[in-house]
Design an enzyme around this catalytic site. Structure first.
Site, PDB file in Angstrom:
ATOM      1  N   ALA A 102       0.905  -1.266   0.008  1.00  0.00           N
ATOM      2  CA  ALA A 102      -0.114   0.104  -0.075  1.00  0.00           C
ATOM      3  C   ALA A 102       0.843   1.172  -0.014  1.00  0.00           C
ATOM      4  CB  ALA A 102      -0.865  -0.001   1.157  1.00  0.00           C
ATOM      5  N   GLY A 103       2.148   1.087  -0.356  1.00  0.00           N
ATOM      6  CA  GLY A 103       3.093   2.381  -0.427  1.00  0.00           C
ATOM      7  C   GLY A 103       3.432   2.654   1.045  1.00  0.00           C
ATOM      8  N   SER A 106       5.652  -1.556   4.374  1.00  0.00           N
ATOM      9  CA  SER A 106       5.662  -2.491   5.215  1.00  0.00           C
ATOM     10  C   SER A 106       7.062  -3.551   5.059  1.00  0.00           C
ATOM     11  CB  SER A 106       4.460  -3.370   4.901  1.00  0.00           C
ATOM     12  OG  SER A 106       4.476  -4.411   3.895  1.00  0.00           O
ATOM     13  N   ASP A 150      12.705   3.829   1.572  1.00  0.00           N
ATOM     14  CA  ASP A 150      11.757   3.259   2.483  1.00  0.00           C
ATOM     15  C   ASP A 150      12.709   2.842   3.532  1.00  0.00           C
ATOM     16  OD1 ASP A 150       9.855   3.562   0.716  1.00  0.00           O
ATOM     17  OD2 ASP A 150       9.044   1.464   1.110  1.00  0.00           O
TER      18      ASP A 150
HETATM   19  O1  PMV Z   1       3.917   4.148  -3.396  1.00  0.00           O
HETATM   20  P1  PMV Z   1       5.178   4.492  -3.061  1.00  0.00           P
HETATM   21  O2  PMV Z   1       5.479   4.816  -1.562  1.00  0.00           O
HETATM   22  O3  PMV Z   1       5.936   2.800  -3.335  1.00  0.00           O
HETATM   23  O4  PMV Z   1       5.930   5.326  -3.837  1.00  0.00           O
HETATM   24  C1  PMV Z   1       6.066   5.462  -5.495  1.00  0.00           C
HETATM   25  C2  PMV Z   1       6.914   6.462  -5.703  1.00  0.00           C
HETATM   26  C3  PMV Z   1       7.050   6.799  -7.386  1.00  0.00           C
HETATM   27  O5  PMV Z   1       7.771   7.938  -7.387  1.00  0.00           O
HETATM   28  C4  PMV Z   1       5.614   6.796  -7.980  1.00  0.00           C
HETATM   29  C5  PMV Z   1       7.884   5.464  -7.805  1.00  0.00           C
HETATM   30  C6  PMV Z   1       9.375   5.557  -7.426  1.00  0.00           C
HETATM   31  O6  PMV Z   1       9.842   4.495  -7.626  1.00  0.00           O
HETATM   32  O7  PMV Z   1       9.711   6.605  -6.894  1.00  0.00           O
END
Ligand code: PMV
Length: 312
Positions: A102-103, A106, A150
């Site tokens: 979910a971004g 985790s 992350d």
């Molecule tokens: O949804 P997340 O937290 O995985 O973020 C994606 C971020 C993007 O800029 C859209 C892609 C990336 O690899 O940076």
């Protein structure tokens, strides 16, 4: 025998998603409202080191896990950096309240909690730098070519500022601020969104570059405001970022509806967060308004909404 426990928070992108792929900065912040937890219980006289992670269906001796399993990779990393050849008998239990895929970071949070708990079990704590480096290695299994954002935000539990190809920086939070995070409940296909943006950029480079440049300037300005302790001034900048993200086609009617509902309920600013097309949105709120904003976005259809405090 005492158990060894460690936790790690989730993360969310505050600003700079997509533009970061094109060399502009991004900011991510810890989400302390949700967390991963690792508990190691020594089993003196036992024969094996067992890993139990119900959410991913793991319950087996660690050396029976496939080599590409991220939990196994994290364990091997800890052993390698401590010069341990054999894990003493014990039981590692992993739990997490961080929604998966979910971004919210985790995978990184599980790695960081595991690395800290297992190194303590082995009698040697690791520095944050070491934890971060090990978690980054595991991120490569999850994501192929991760940015490192992350693992860094999760390890240090502090906001980070990131530019592709440069070391990830943590930075000072001059005054705490409050975010409401709302989940559309729509799976967020980050890879697809990133691919579509690339095709758009190839077809109309000037239009997309204009959006990326604007997002980059907004991100730099937001970092300064956070450092100076003026988070209440960030709201309009988040609104503007949402506009540019719509412009490059990564919003979704439901994201727009939640963003609108948050603003109407008194948020200082709101935008989609992460890959877009679904997934999460964030709203900057005065602490007193947080509950009203949570209710408003739930009413507007958010599957889940919660309040997150960003501290220094
Ligand atoms: O949804 P997340 O937290 O995985 O973020 C994606 C971020 C993007 O800029 C859209 C892609 C990336 O690899 O940076």
């Amino acid at each position: 025998m005492p158990a060894f426990t460690a936790t790690a928070p989730g993360k969310i992108i505050l600003l700079g998603e997509h533009a970061v792929v094109y060399g502009r900065p991004a900011i991510a912040v810890p989400v302390t409202q949700v967390q991963a937890r690792a508990i190691v219980t020594p089993k003196p006289g036992g024969r094996e080191f067992r890993v139990i992670a119900p959410a991913v269906g793991v319950d087996s001796p660690w050396d029976s896990l496939p080599p590409e399993n991220p939990l196994r990779a994290a364990l091997e990393g800890v052993c390698r950096s401590l010069g341990v050849t054999r894990l003493p008998a014990g039981r590692l239990q992993i739990t997490s309240t961080i929604p998966v895929a979910a971004g919210l970071g985790s995978g990184a949070a599980v790695s960081v909690a595991l690395i800290r708990a297992v190194s303590a079990f082995l009698g040697e704590g690791l520095s944050d730098e070491q934890v971060n480096a090990l978690a980054y290695e595991v991120e490569k299994i999850h994501h192929g070519t991760p940015s490192g954002i992350d693992n860094t935000v999760v390890t240090y539990a502090r906001p980070v500022y990131f530019v592709k190809g440069k070391p990830v920086e943590t930075f000072r939070v001059g005054a705490p601020f409050t975010l409401v995070i709302g989940d559309t409940g729509i799976p967020a296909p980050t890879r697809e969104a990133v691919g579509d943006v690339r095709r758009g950029w190839q077809a109309e480079p000037q239009r997309y570059e204009r959006a990326f440049a604007a997002l980059g300037s907004l991100t730099r300005a937001v970092r300064q405001l956070i450092e100076r302790g003026q988070p209440e001034r960030i709201g309009p900048l988040l609104d503007e970022a949402h506009h540019w993200l719509c412009e490059i086609g990564v919003s979704h009617p439901k994201l727009d509806a939640l963003v609108q509902a948050a603003r109407q309920a008194g948020a200082l600013g709101a935008k989609l967060s992460g890959g877009g097309r679904g997934g999460n949105m964030i709203a900057l709120v005065e602490r007193d308004a947080a509950e009203a904003v949570v209710l408003a976005i739930r009413k507007a259809g958010a599957e889940r909404a919660f309040v997150n405090e960003v501290m220094g």
